[in-house]
Design a protein around this motif. Sequence first.
Motif, mmCIF file in Angstrom:
data_model
loop_
_atom_site.group_PDB
_atom_site.id
_atom_site.type_symbol
_atom_site.label_atom_id
_atom_site.label_comp_id
_atom_site.label_asym_id
_atom_site.label_seq_id
_atom_site.Cartn_x
_atom_site.Cartn_y
_atom_site.Cartn_z
ATOM 1 N N ASN A 198 -1.193 -51.000 26.260
ATOM 2 C CA ASN A 198 -0.789 -51.452 24.919
ATOM 3 C C ASN A 198 -1.133 -50.431 23.847
ATOM 4 O OD1 ASN A 198 0.468 -53.829 25.604
ATOM 5 N ND2 ASN A 198 -0.770 -55.097 24.242
ATOM 6 N N ASP A 233 -13.717 -55.463 21.533
ATOM 7 C CA ASP A 233 -12.344 -55.646 21.069
ATOM 8 C C ASP A 233 -11.772 -54.310 20.598
ATOM 9 O OD1 ASP A 233 -12.217 -58.412 21.502
ATOM 10 O OD2 ASP A 233 -13.240 -58.811 19.601
ATOM 11 N N PRO A 280 -8.292 -52.885 18.572
ATOM 12 C CA PRO A 280 -7.091 -53.332 17.851
ATOM 13 C C PRO A 280 -5.823 -52.804 18.492
ATOM 14 C CG PRO A 280 -8.194 -51.552 16.658
ATOM 15 C CD PRO A 280 -9.100 -51.927 17.787
ATOM 16 N N THR A 281 -4.826 -53.653 18.601
ATOM 17 C CA THR A 281 -3.511 -53.255 19.085
ATOM 18 C C THR A 281 -2.457 -53.912 18.192
ATOM 19 O OG1 THR A 281 -3.395 -55.125 20.627
ATOM 20 C CG2 THR A 281 -4.280 -53.059 21.485
ATOM 21 N N ALA A 282 -1.226 -53.491 18.363
ATOM 22 C CA ALA A 282 -0.146 -54.058 17.567
ATOM 23 C C ALA A 282 0.005 -55.547 17.863
ATOM 24 C CB ALA A 282 1.166 -53.328 17.866
ATOM 25 N N LEU A 283 0.189 -56.338 16.807
ATOM 26 C CA LEU A 283 0.338 -57.784 16.962
ATOM 27 C C LEU A 283 1.804 -58.126 17.190
ATOM 28 C CD1 LEU A 283 -2.052 -59.055 14.129
ATOM 29 C CD2 LEU A 283 -2.494 -58.977 16.590
ATOM 30 N N ASN A 284 2.130 -58.542 18.399
ATOM 31 C CA ASN A 284 3.485 -58.992 18.707
ATOM 32 C C ASN A 284 3.412 -59.912 19.924
ATOM 33 O OD1 ASN A 284 3.567 -57.327 21.128
ATOM 34 N ND2 ASN A 284 3.898 -55.582 19.756
ATOM 35 N N ASN A 285 4.529 -60.465 20.277
ATOM 36 C CA ASN A 285 4.588 -61.394 21.409
ATOM 37 C C ASN A 285 5.058 -60.733 22.695
ATOM 38 O OD1 ASN A 285 3.744 -63.639 19.853
ATOM 39 N ND2 ASN A 285 5.840 -63.870 19.043
ATOM 40 N N ASP A 286 5.156 -59.399 22.674
ATOM 41 C CA ASP A 286 5.604 -58.693 23.867
ATOM 42 C C ASP A 286 4.527 -58.729 24.954
ATOM 43 O OD1 ASP A 286 7.865 -58.079 22.465
ATOM 44 O OD2 ASP A 286 7.182 -56.086 21.861
#
Length: 366
Positions: A56, A254, A256-262
Amino acid sequence: MGDFSKYYTGEKVAPILTVIIGGNHEASNYMWELYHGGFVAPNMYYLGAAGVVQFNGIRIAGLSGIYKDHDYARGHDETIPYNLSSMRSVYHVRQYDVQRIMQLSPLVDVCLSHDWPHTIERYGDHKDLVRRRSHLKTGVAAGTIGCPPFFEVLNRIRPSRWFAGHMHVKFEAIVMHEGPAAVSAVGAPPSSSAVKEADPKEIQKDDKESEPAPNVLPSLPSSSTSQSSPGASETKFLALDQCLPNRDYLEILDFPTALNNDAPRFTFDTEWLGIVRATHQYFSRTKRQEPLPPDDVLKPLIEENIRWVKDNVGENKDITEVQAFTATAPGPDPAFTGDNFPKPIPYTNPQTVAFCEMLGIPNRIN
Protein backbone atom coordinates in the motif's frame (compact mmCIF):
# COMPACT_ATOMS: atom_id res chain seq x y z
CA MET A 1 11.83 -21.87 17.07
CA GLY A 2 11.47 -25.05 15.05
CA ASP A 3 7.82 -24.62 14.05
CA PHE A 4 8.28 -23.13 10.57
CA SER A 5 7.60 -26.48 8.92
CA LYS A 6 3.97 -26.22 10.03
CA TYR A 7 3.60 -23.01 7.98
CA TYR A 8 5.43 -24.58 5.05
CA THR A 9 3.09 -27.57 4.94
CA GLY A 10 -0.04 -25.45 5.51
CA GLU A 11 -0.83 -26.89 8.93
CA LYS A 12 -0.60 -23.29 10.09
CA VAL A 13 -1.16 -20.13 8.03
CA ALA A 14 -0.01 -16.63 8.89
CA PRO A 15 -3.23 -14.67 9.55
CA ILE A 16 -1.91 -11.55 7.83
CA LEU A 17 0.72 -10.94 5.18
CA THR A 18 4.09 -11.31 6.92
CA VAL A 19 7.29 -9.89 5.39
CA ILE A 20 10.49 -11.50 6.67
CA ILE A 21 14.27 -11.50 6.29
CA GLY A 22 16.71 -14.30 7.15
CA GLY A 23 19.11 -14.54 10.07
CA ASN A 24 21.49 -17.22 11.28
CA HIS A 25 19.01 -19.89 12.40
CA GLU A 26 17.04 -20.48 9.21
CA ALA A 27 16.96 -23.34 6.71
CA SER A 28 19.63 -21.72 4.55
CA ASN A 29 19.22 -24.22 1.72
CA TYR A 30 15.56 -23.21 1.39
CA MET A 31 16.30 -19.48 1.69
CA TRP A 32 18.85 -19.82 -1.09
CA GLU A 33 16.12 -21.10 -3.45
CA LEU A 34 14.52 -17.66 -3.04
CA TYR A 35 17.65 -15.50 -3.14
CA HIS A 36 15.70 -12.82 -5.05
CA GLY A 37 12.71 -13.09 -2.70
CA GLY A 38 9.46 -15.02 -2.69
CA PHE A 39 6.79 -16.70 -0.59
CA VAL A 40 8.40 -19.19 1.81
CA ALA A 41 4.93 -20.24 2.98
CA PRO A 42 1.37 -19.06 2.30
CA ASN A 43 1.05 -15.38 3.26
CA MET A 44 4.72 -15.23 4.31
CA TYR A 45 7.07 -13.32 1.99
CA TYR A 46 10.87 -13.47 2.22
CA LEU A 47 12.73 -10.39 0.92
CA GLY A 48 15.73 -12.45 -0.18
CA ALA A 49 19.37 -11.77 0.61
CA ALA A 50 18.45 -8.16 -0.15
CA GLY A 51 15.16 -6.85 -1.41
CA VAL A 52 12.57 -4.09 -1.55
CA VAL A 53 8.79 -4.34 -1.81
CA GLN A 54 5.83 -2.05 -1.22
CA PHE A 55 2.64 -2.64 0.71
CA ASN A 56 0.00 0.00 0.00
CA GLY A 57 2.80 2.38 -0.88
CA ILE A 58 4.84 1.68 2.28
CA ARG A 59 8.35 0.99 1.02
CA ILE A 60 10.04 -1.90 2.85
CA ALA A 61 13.70 -2.79 2.33
CA GLY A 62 15.53 -5.70 3.89
CA LEU A 63 18.96 -7.28 4.33
CA SER A 64 19.35 -10.85 5.53
CA GLY A 65 22.16 -12.51 7.44
CA ILE A 66 24.74 -11.58 10.06
CA TYR A 67 28.11 -9.88 9.61
CA LYS A 68 31.49 -11.60 9.52
CA ASP A 69 34.29 -9.46 8.12
CA HIS A 70 36.19 -12.37 6.55
CA ASP A 71 33.23 -13.29 4.32
CA TYR A 72 31.95 -9.81 3.50
CA ALA A 73 33.77 -9.36 0.16
CA ARG A 74 33.19 -12.97 -0.84
CA GLY A 75 30.94 -14.15 -3.65
CA HIS A 76 27.96 -16.46 -3.17
CA ASP A 77 29.98 -19.61 -3.80
CA GLU A 78 28.27 -22.03 -1.40
CA THR A 79 26.61 -25.09 -2.91
CA ILE A 80 24.24 -27.69 -1.50
CA PRO A 81 24.90 -29.89 0.43
CA TYR A 82 26.75 -27.51 2.74
CA ASN A 83 29.79 -28.57 4.75
CA LEU A 84 30.63 -27.39 8.28
CA SER A 85 32.12 -24.18 6.90
CA SER A 86 29.63 -23.26 4.19
CA MET A 87 26.60 -23.98 6.42
CA ARG A 88 27.69 -20.85 8.32
CA SER A 89 29.19 -18.66 5.62
CA VAL A 90 26.01 -18.97 3.52
CA TYR A 91 24.16 -16.64 5.92
CA HIS A 92 26.96 -14.09 6.27
CA VAL A 93 26.26 -10.64 4.80
CA ARG A 94 27.88 -9.97 1.43
CA GLN A 95 29.19 -6.70 0.05
CA TYR A 96 27.44 -7.30 -3.26
CA ASP A 97 24.00 -7.32 -1.60
CA VAL A 98 24.79 -4.27 0.57
CA GLN A 99 26.06 -2.35 -2.45
CA ARG A 100 22.80 -3.00 -4.29
CA ILE A 101 20.68 -1.70 -1.39
CA MET A 102 22.95 1.36 -1.22
CA GLN A 103 21.80 2.31 -4.73
CA LEU A 104 18.25 3.00 -3.52
CA SER A 105 16.95 6.53 -3.49
CA PRO A 106 16.56 7.56 0.18
CA LEU A 107 12.78 7.36 0.32
CA VAL A 108 12.44 4.20 2.41
CA ASP A 109 9.83 3.79 5.14
CA VAL A 110 11.09 0.60 6.78
CA CYS A 111 14.33 -1.36 6.70
CA LEU A 112 14.51 -4.88 8.14
CA SER A 113 17.65 -6.73 9.17
CA HIS A 114 18.59 -9.51 11.55
CA ASP A 115 21.93 -8.08 12.65
CA TRP A 116 22.02 -4.60 14.18
CA PRO A 117 23.63 -1.63 12.45
CA HIS A 118 27.10 -1.16 13.93
CA THR A 119 27.22 0.97 17.13
CA ILE A 120 23.46 1.60 17.05
CA GLU A 121 23.51 1.07 20.83
CA ARG A 122 25.32 4.41 21.17
CA TYR A 123 22.12 6.15 20.02
CA GLY A 124 19.97 4.67 22.78
CA ASP A 125 20.28 3.84 26.45
CA HIS A 126 23.30 1.55 26.20
CA LYS A 127 23.78 1.54 29.98
CA ASP A 128 20.32 0.05 30.44
CA LEU A 129 21.04 -2.42 27.63
CA VAL A 130 24.14 -3.67 29.46
CA ARG A 131 22.24 -3.80 32.73
CA ARG A 132 19.61 -6.05 31.17
CA ARG A 133 22.04 -8.11 29.06
CA SER A 134 25.38 -8.18 30.87
CA HIS A 135 26.96 -10.44 28.23
CA LEU A 136 26.87 -7.46 25.83
CA LYS A 137 29.07 -5.30 28.08
CA THR A 138 32.34 -6.15 26.33
CA GLY A 139 30.89 -5.60 22.87
CA VAL A 140 29.35 -2.25 23.83
CA ALA A 141 32.62 -1.04 25.37
CA ALA A 142 34.71 -2.18 22.40
CA GLY A 143 32.28 -0.99 19.73
CA THR A 144 32.02 -4.41 18.12
CA ILE A 145 28.25 -4.91 18.20
CA GLY A 146 26.46 -4.92 14.88
CA CYS A 147 27.24 -4.81 11.18
CA PRO A 148 29.37 -1.83 10.02
CA PRO A 149 27.95 -1.80 6.45
CA PHE A 150 24.40 -1.69 7.85
CA PHE A 151 25.14 1.62 9.55
CA GLU A 152 26.34 2.94 6.19
CA VAL A 153 23.05 1.78 4.68
CA LEU A 154 21.11 3.50 7.48
CA ASN A 155 22.83 6.81 6.77
CA ARG A 156 22.60 6.42 3.01
CA ILE A 157 18.92 5.51 2.53
CA ARG A 158 17.65 7.08 5.80
CA PRO A 159 14.63 4.90 6.51
CA SER A 160 12.03 6.22 8.93
CA ARG A 161 12.14 2.93 10.83
CA TRP A 162 14.71 0.17 11.17
CA PHE A 163 13.68 -3.14 12.75
CA ALA A 164 16.12 -5.87 13.80
CA GLY A 165 16.48 -8.93 16.01
CA HIS A 166 19.48 -11.16 16.71
CA MET A 167 20.49 -9.91 20.18
CA HIS A 168 17.39 -11.34 21.88
CA VAL A 169 16.58 -8.11 23.69
CA LYS A 170 14.24 -5.18 23.14
CA PHE A 171 16.17 -2.01 22.43
CA GLU A 172 15.25 1.37 20.97
CA ALA A 173 17.45 4.11 19.53
CA ILE A 174 17.09 7.22 17.39
CA VAL A 175 19.65 8.32 14.81
CA MET A 176 19.26 11.98 13.84
CA HIS A 177 20.20 12.90 10.27
CA GLU A 178 21.65 16.37 9.85
CA GLY A 179 22.79 17.68 6.51
CA PRO A 180 23.75 15.27 3.71
CA ALA A 181 23.74 11.53 4.25
CA ALA A 182 26.78 9.81 5.75
CA VAL A 183 28.35 7.96 2.83
CA SER A 184 31.90 6.69 2.47
CA ALA A 185 33.00 4.20 -0.15
CA VAL A 186 29.73 2.50 -1.02
CA GLY A 187 29.47 -0.73 0.92
CA ALA A 188 33.25 -0.96 1.30
CA PRO A 189 34.73 -3.39 3.81
CA PRO A 190 35.11 -1.69 7.21
CA SER A 191 38.47 -0.83 8.70
CA SER A 192 40.11 -3.29 11.06
CA SER A 193 39.01 -1.16 14.03
CA ALA A 194 35.40 -2.13 13.29
CA VAL A 195 35.92 -5.89 13.18
CA LYS A 196 33.11 -7.69 14.99
CA GLU A 197 33.72 -9.98 17.92
CA ALA A 198 32.69 -13.63 17.91
CA ASP A 199 28.92 -13.96 17.98
CA PRO A 200 27.63 -16.27 20.73
CA LYS A 201 24.30 -16.78 18.92
CA GLU A 202 25.79 -17.96 15.64
CA ILE A 203 25.97 -21.68 14.97
CA GLN A 204 29.14 -22.46 16.87
CA LYS A 205 32.31 -23.06 14.92
CA ASP A 206 35.71 -23.85 16.37
CA ASP A 207 37.83 -21.32 14.54
CA LYS A 208 39.11 -17.78 14.90
CA GLU A 209 36.44 -15.58 13.35
CA SER A 210 37.36 -12.25 14.92
CA GLU A 211 40.21 -10.21 16.25
CA PRO A 212 40.34 -8.95 19.85
CA ALA A 213 39.01 -5.42 20.19
CA PRO A 214 40.34 -2.79 22.61
CA ASN A 215 38.25 -2.22 25.72
CA VAL A 216 37.52 1.42 25.00
CA LEU A 217 34.29 3.32 24.44
CA PRO A 218 34.00 4.02 20.69
CA SER A 219 33.27 7.42 19.25
CA LEU A 220 30.13 7.88 17.19
CA PRO A 221 30.41 7.33 13.43
CA SER A 222 31.33 10.36 11.37
CA SER A 223 28.62 12.18 9.44
CA SER A 224 31.02 13.51 6.81
CA THR A 225 30.08 12.76 3.22
CA SER A 226 30.67 13.62 -0.39
CA GLN A 227 27.12 12.99 -1.54
CA SER A 228 23.86 14.63 -0.52
CA SER A 229 20.57 12.78 -0.18
CA PRO A 230 17.14 13.50 1.30
CA GLY A 231 15.18 10.90 3.27
CA ALA A 232 13.87 10.92 6.82
CA SER A 233 15.25 13.45 9.31
CA GLU A 234 15.61 10.65 11.84
CA THR A 235 15.66 6.86 11.87
CA LYS A 236 13.93 5.14 14.77
CA PHE A 237 15.55 1.80 15.51
CA LEU A 238 13.72 -1.02 17.27
CA ALA A 239 15.03 -4.47 18.13
CA LEU A 240 12.75 -7.05 19.73
CA ASP A 241 13.31 -10.05 21.95
CA GLN A 242 12.64 -13.72 21.23
CA CYS A 243 9.06 -14.90 20.88
CA LEU A 244 8.84 -16.45 24.35
CA PRO A 245 6.57 -15.96 27.36
CA ASN A 246 7.10 -12.71 29.28
CA ARG A 247 9.47 -11.32 26.66
CA ASP A 248 9.12 -8.11 24.60
CA TYR A 249 8.76 -9.72 21.19
CA LEU A 250 5.83 -7.78 19.72
CA GLU A 251 5.22 -4.10 18.97
CA ILE A 252 2.32 -2.68 16.96
CA LEU A 253 3.00 0.49 14.97
CA ASP A 254 0.79 2.50 12.61
CA PHE A 255 1.97 3.75 9.22
CA PRO A 256 -0.13 6.30 7.32
CA THR A 257 -1.43 5.21 3.93
CA ALA A 258 -3.92 6.61 1.46
CA LEU A 259 -7.51 6.40 2.71
CA ASN A 260 -9.65 4.52 0.20
CA ASN A 261 -11.75 1.39 -0.09
CA ASP A 262 -9.39 -0.38 -2.46
CA ALA A 263 -7.95 -3.75 -1.51
CA PRO A 264 -4.39 -3.58 -0.15
CA ARG A 265 -1.68 -3.92 -2.77
CA PHE A 266 1.54 -5.89 -2.34
CA THR A 267 3.88 -4.87 -5.13
CA PHE A 268 7.41 -5.05 -6.43
CA ASP A 269 9.46 -1.87 -6.11
CA THR A 270 10.22 -0.50 -9.58
CA GLU A 271 13.53 1.10 -8.67
CA TRP A 272 14.73 -2.07 -6.94
CA LEU A 273 13.87 -4.20 -9.97
CA GLY A 274 15.96 -1.84 -12.09
CA ILE A 275 18.86 -2.18 -9.63
CA VAL A 276 18.62 -5.98 -9.67
CA ARG A 277 18.58 -6.08 -13.45
CA ALA A 278 21.48 -3.62 -13.77
CA THR A 279 23.73 -5.38 -11.25
CA HIS A 280 22.98 -9.01 -12.06
CA GLN A 281 25.86 -9.14 -14.54
CA TYR A 282 28.26 -8.63 -11.61
CA PHE A 283 26.75 -11.40 -9.46
CA SER A 284 29.39 -14.01 -8.61
CA ARG A 285 28.81 -17.69 -7.85
CA THR A 286 32.52 -18.15 -7.10
CA LYS A 287 34.46 -17.14 -4.01
CA ARG A 288 35.80 -14.07 -5.80
CA GLN A 289 33.33 -11.17 -6.00
CA GLU A 290 34.31 -7.96 -7.75
CA PRO A 291 32.84 -4.76 -6.26
CA LEU A 292 30.20 -2.97 -8.29
CA PRO A 293 31.57 -0.34 -10.69
CA PRO A 294 31.84 3.32 -9.68
CA ASP A 295 28.82 5.62 -9.69
CA ASP A 296 29.63 7.21 -13.06
CA VAL A 297 29.25 3.75 -14.63
CA LEU A 298 26.59 2.24 -12.39
CA LYS A 299 24.08 5.09 -12.10
CA PRO A 300 23.39 5.43 -15.86
CA LEU A 301 23.11 1.63 -16.07
CA ILE A 302 20.54 1.57 -13.28
CA GLU A 303 18.55 4.40 -14.84
CA GLU A 304 18.52 2.55 -18.16
CA ASN A 305 17.25 -0.61 -16.48
CA ILE A 306 14.58 1.25 -14.51
CA ARG A 307 13.25 2.51 -17.83
CA TRP A 308 13.33 -1.08 -19.12
CA VAL A 309 11.31 -2.25 -16.10
CA LYS A 310 8.72 0.49 -16.60
CA ASP A 311 8.37 -0.40 -20.29
CA ASN A 312 8.41 -4.20 -20.00
CA VAL A 313 7.16 -5.03 -16.49
CA GLY A 314 5.19 -1.97 -15.50
CA GLU A 315 5.42 0.19 -12.41
CA ASN A 316 4.61 -1.29 -9.01
CA LYS A 317 3.58 -4.66 -10.43
CA ASP A 318 1.55 -6.89 -8.10
CA ILE A 319 3.81 -9.60 -6.72
CA THR A 320 1.07 -12.22 -6.80
CA GLU A 321 0.84 -11.81 -10.58
CA VAL A 322 4.35 -13.26 -10.77
CA GLN A 323 4.99 -15.32 -7.64
CA ALA A 324 2.91 -17.73 -5.58
CA PHE A 325 3.98 -20.14 -2.89
CA THR A 326 4.96 -23.55 -4.20
CA ALA A 327 6.33 -26.29 -1.95
CA THR A 328 9.51 -27.63 -3.53
CA ALA A 329 10.90 -30.04 -0.92
CA PRO A 330 8.64 -32.50 0.91
CA GLY A 331 7.60 -31.64 4.45
CA PRO A 332 9.00 -33.30 7.59
CA ASP A 333 9.10 -37.09 7.54
CA PRO A 334 8.62 -38.72 10.97
CA ALA A 335 10.77 -41.62 9.78
CA PHE A 336 13.80 -39.38 10.08
CA THR A 337 14.85 -38.44 13.60
CA GLY A 338 18.02 -37.46 15.41
CA ASP A 339 21.03 -37.42 13.08
CA ASN A 340 19.73 -39.75 10.39
CA PHE A 341 18.29 -37.08 8.10
CA PRO A 342 19.27 -37.51 4.46
CA LYS A 343 21.52 -34.88 2.91
CA PRO A 344 19.52 -32.00 1.39
CA ILE A 345 19.41 -31.67 -2.36
CA PRO A 346 18.98 -28.46 -4.38
CA TYR A 347 15.54 -27.64 -5.76
CA THR A 348 14.51 -25.31 -8.56
CA ASN A 349 11.98 -22.87 -7.16
CA PRO A 350 9.31 -21.74 -9.66
CA GLN A 351 9.15 -18.33 -7.97
CA THR A 352 12.82 -17.67 -8.72
CA VAL A 353 12.31 -18.86 -12.28
CA ALA A 354 9.33 -16.50 -12.68
CA PHE A 355 11.22 -13.57 -11.14
CA CYS A 356 14.20 -14.01 -13.46
CA GLU A 357 11.94 -14.40 -16.50
CA MET A 358 10.11 -11.21 -15.54
CA LEU A 359 13.40 -9.27 -15.57
CA GLY A 360 14.94 -11.13 -18.50
CA ILE A 361 17.97 -12.24 -16.47
CA PRO A 362 19.49 -15.73 -16.26
CA ASN A 363 18.55 -17.83 -13.25
CA ARG A 364 21.87 -18.45 -11.52
CA ILE A 365 20.28 -19.56 -8.25
CA ASN A 366 18.77 -22.94 -9.05
